[in-house]
Design a protein around this motif. Structure first.
Motif, PDB file in Angstrom:
ATOM      1  N   TYR A  63       0.818  -1.213   0.000  1.00  0.00           N
ATOM      2  CA  TYR A  63       0.000   0.000   0.000  1.00  0.00           C
ATOM      3  C   TYR A  63       0.857   1.270   0.000  1.00  0.00           C
ATOM      4  CZ  TYR A  63      -3.495   3.354   1.784  1.00  0.00           C
ATOM      5  OH  TYR A  63      -4.321   4.428   1.967  1.00  0.00           O
TER       6      TYR A  63
ATOM      7  N   LYS B 101      -1.521   3.100  -2.777  1.00  0.00           N
ATOM      8  CA  LYS B 101      -2.219   4.175  -2.065  1.00  0.00           C
ATOM      9  C   LYS B 101      -2.691   5.278  -3.007  1.00  0.00           C
ATOM     10  CE  LYS B 101      -1.572   7.222   1.934  1.00  0.00           C
ATOM     11  NZ  LYS B 101      -0.648   7.593   3.032  1.00  0.00           N
TER      12      LYS B 101
ATOM     13  N   ASN C   1      -6.675   1.236  -3.689  1.00  0.00           N
ATOM     14  CA  ASN C   1      -6.118   1.465  -2.352  1.00  0.00           C
ATOM     15  C   ASN C   1      -7.067   0.961  -1.262  1.00  0.00           C
ATOM     16  OD1 ASN C   1      -8.034   3.499  -2.821  1.00  0.00           O
ATOM     17  ND2 ASN C   1      -6.490   5.113  -2.983  1.00  0.00           N
ATOM     18  N   THR C   2      -8.343   1.298  -1.405  1.00  0.00           N
ATOM     19  CA  THR C   2      -9.319   0.863  -0.394  1.00  0.00           C
ATOM     20  C   THR C   2      -9.566  -0.634  -0.466  1.00  0.00           C
ATOM     21  OG1 THR C   2     -10.399   3.023  -0.472  1.00  0.00           O
ATOM     22  CG2 THR C   2     -11.660   1.210   0.469  1.00  0.00           C
TER      23      THR C   2
ATOM     24  N   ALA D 250      -9.105  -3.006   2.741  1.00  0.00           N
ATOM     25  CA  ALA D 250     -10.304  -3.689   3.230  1.00  0.00           C
ATOM     26  C   ALA D 250     -10.193  -5.198   3.054  1.00  0.00           C
ATOM     27  CB  ALA D 250     -11.539  -3.161   2.502  1.00  0.00           C
TER      28      ALA D 250
ATOM     29  N   THR E 206     -15.747  -2.580   5.760  1.00  0.00           N
ATOM     30  CA  THR E 206     -14.438  -1.947   5.885  1.00  0.00           C
ATOM     31  C   THR E 206     -14.190  -0.986   4.732  1.00  0.00           C
ATOM     32  OG1 THR E 206     -13.612  -3.947   6.989  1.00  0.00           O
ATOM     33  CG2 THR E 206     -11.974  -2.364   6.232  1.00  0.00           C
ATOM     34  N   VAL E 207     -14.686  -1.320   3.543  1.00  0.00           N
ATOM     35  CA  VAL E 207     -14.604  -0.386   2.420  1.00  0.00           C
ATOM     36  C   VAL E 207     -15.353   0.898   2.753  1.00  0.00           C
ATOM     37  CG1 VAL E 207     -15.348   0.053   0.043  1.00  0.00           C
ATOM     38  CG2 VAL E 207     -14.258  -2.120   0.623  1.00  0.00           C
TER      39      VAL E 207
ATOM     40  N   GLY F  70     -13.433   2.874   5.352  1.00  0.00           N
ATOM     41  CA  GLY F  70     -12.248   3.501   4.775  1.00  0.00           C
ATOM     42  C   GLY F  70     -12.577   4.726   3.946  1.00  0.00           C
ATOM     43  N   GLU F  71     -13.622   4.637   3.149  1.00  0.00           N
ATOM     44  CA  GLU F  71     -13.984   5.772   2.302  1.00  0.00           C
ATOM     45  C   GLU F  71     -14.621   6.907   3.102  1.00  0.00           C
ATOM     46  OE1 GLU F  71     -13.013   6.405  -0.565  1.00  0.00           O
ATOM     47  OE2 GLU F  71     -12.203   4.452  -1.144  1.00  0.00           O
TER      48      GLU F  71
ATOM     49  N   ASN G 150     -11.627   8.665   4.222  1.00  0.00           N
ATOM     50  CA  ASN G 150     -11.034   9.364   3.077  1.00  0.00           C
ATOM     51  C   ASN G 150     -11.806  10.642   2.754  1.00  0.00           C
ATOM     52  OD1 ASN G 150      -8.990   7.494   2.714  1.00  0.00           O
ATOM     53  ND2 ASN G 150     -10.126   6.293   1.222  1.00  0.00           N
TER      54      ASN G 150
ATOM     55  N   THR H 260      -8.651   9.180  -4.054  1.00  0.00           N
ATOM     56  CA  THR H 260      -9.715   8.447  -3.390  1.00  0.00           C
ATOM     57  C   THR H 260     -11.032   8.800  -4.073  1.00  0.00           C
ATOM     58  OG1 THR H 260     -10.183  10.200  -1.774  1.00  0.00           O
ATOM     59  CG2 THR H 260      -8.461   8.616  -1.198  1.00  0.00           C
TER      60      THR H 260
ATOM     61  N   THR I 291     -19.577  10.231  -3.437  1.00  0.00           N
ATOM     62  CA  THR I 291     -18.994   9.169  -2.614  1.00  0.00           C
ATOM     63  C   THR I 291     -20.009   8.656  -1.598  1.00  0.00           C
ATOM     64  OG1 THR I 291     -16.757  10.075  -2.851  1.00  0.00           O
ATOM     65  CG2 THR I 291     -17.158   8.614  -0.976  1.00  0.00           C
TER      66      THR I 291
END
Length: 301
Positions: free
Chosen positions: A136, A150, A156-157, A161, A195-196, A199-200, A203, A217, A227
């Motif tokens: 990453y 990354k 990256n996500t 995840a 987890t996705v 994470g977002e 972000n 992102t 998003t």
């Protein structure tokens, strides 16, 4: 005989007691910046998975905490975006760099030792988050002279995840020396989706610093509002996965229902992105999802 100017008033002594709320807030800040809370969240996930799969709660819980503390703590040592996104965390890391370095490395060495005692499968699983972290953060891809995962949109996500979902879903299985069931696969997929989303959400919170560092992102490319709609869709997909698993008798209905409030909480936190709230507390709000998940699953078991 001297005249008295008035009644004698002894000097008042003032005692200043420490404010317990300040002490608690400081302790919480240290635990958060040092990734101790990240480790606690991961340990909570492993307990949830153990309950969902009817597995005993083992040392895998401690192992997950150590690994997560190590990986996230190490990442904060090299995360340049924190200068903009989380200046208080960047300041804490700068003041305690050597202590964090030795602590995170030591934690992973201990985790690998504990995993090795359980067998090769546990040891290899414990390597997954570290390998993912290296892939990453380092410019190993042969793109433009070296590119980090990354910096790649969505990849990256997905990498982060996927590695964590794989680890928290299957380390209890490895510790219990159980076979990989379809239920475990569904649980892994559920944690991957959640987890996705988590994470977002973070972000989207850190969009200013990520843009400054050129990190791609969903929030920096498509904007916060789009998003959010994508994350709502992933939460809807999570609910669909639970419904399918319950219908197919892969996951017991009470357990599937017990996970629904956590998905609802996820939707609620996503609606807070971009609103006029304290950005520093958004991540903490997101992590509270797993406390809710544990409580609901524990009642349903």
């Amino acid at each position: 005989m001297s005249q008295s100017s008035g009644p004698y008033e002894p000097e008042q002594l003032r005692y200043y007691l420490p404010d317990p709320t300040v002490a608690v807030e400081r302790a919480f800040g240290v635990a958060k910046h040092a990734s101790l809370l990240d480790g606690l969240v991961a340990a909570t996930k492993v307990v949830v998975v153990s309950l969902l799969l009817s597995l005993p709660v083992t040392t895998a819980v401690l192992l997950a905490g150590l690994v997560t503390f190590s990986v996230y703590g190490s990442n904060k040592l090299v995360d340049a975006e924190d200068e903009v996104n989380c200046p208080d965390r960047a300041s804490f890391v700068a003041r305690n760099r050597e202590l964090l370095l030795f602590g995170t490395l030591g934690a992973y060495v201990v985790a690998l030792g504990l995993a090795a005692l359980e067998g090769l499968d546990s040891f290899l699983l414990t390597l997954v988050p570290a390998v993912a972290a290296v892939l990453y953060s380092t410019p190993w891809l042969p793109l433009d002279g070296g590119t980090r995962v990354k910096d790649l949109l969505v990849a990256n996500t997905v990498l982060v995840a996927g590695s964590w979902a794989l680890y928290v879903a299957f380390i209890p299985v490895a510790y219990a020396d159980a076979s990989v069931s379809m239920t475990a696969v569904v649980v892994c997929a559920f944690f991957f989706l959640q987890t996705v989303v988590a994470g977002e959400v973070l972000n989207a919170r850190d969009v200013v610093g990520d843009r400054a560092e050129g990190v791609r992102t969903m929030a920096t490319v498509f904007g916060v509002r789009r998003t959010q709609w994508a994350l709502y869709a992933l939460d809807a997909l999570s609910l669909g996965l639970l419904a399918l698993a319950a219908t197919a008798d892969i996951l017991a209905v009470p357990l599937a229902v017990a996970l629904v409030p956590a998905v609802g909480y996820s939707v609620l936190v996503t609606t807070l992105v971009g609103r006029d709230i304290d950005r520093r507390r958004l991540g903490t709000c997101r992590d509270c999802q797993y406390v809710l998940m544990l409580c609901c699953v524990a009642v349903a078991v």
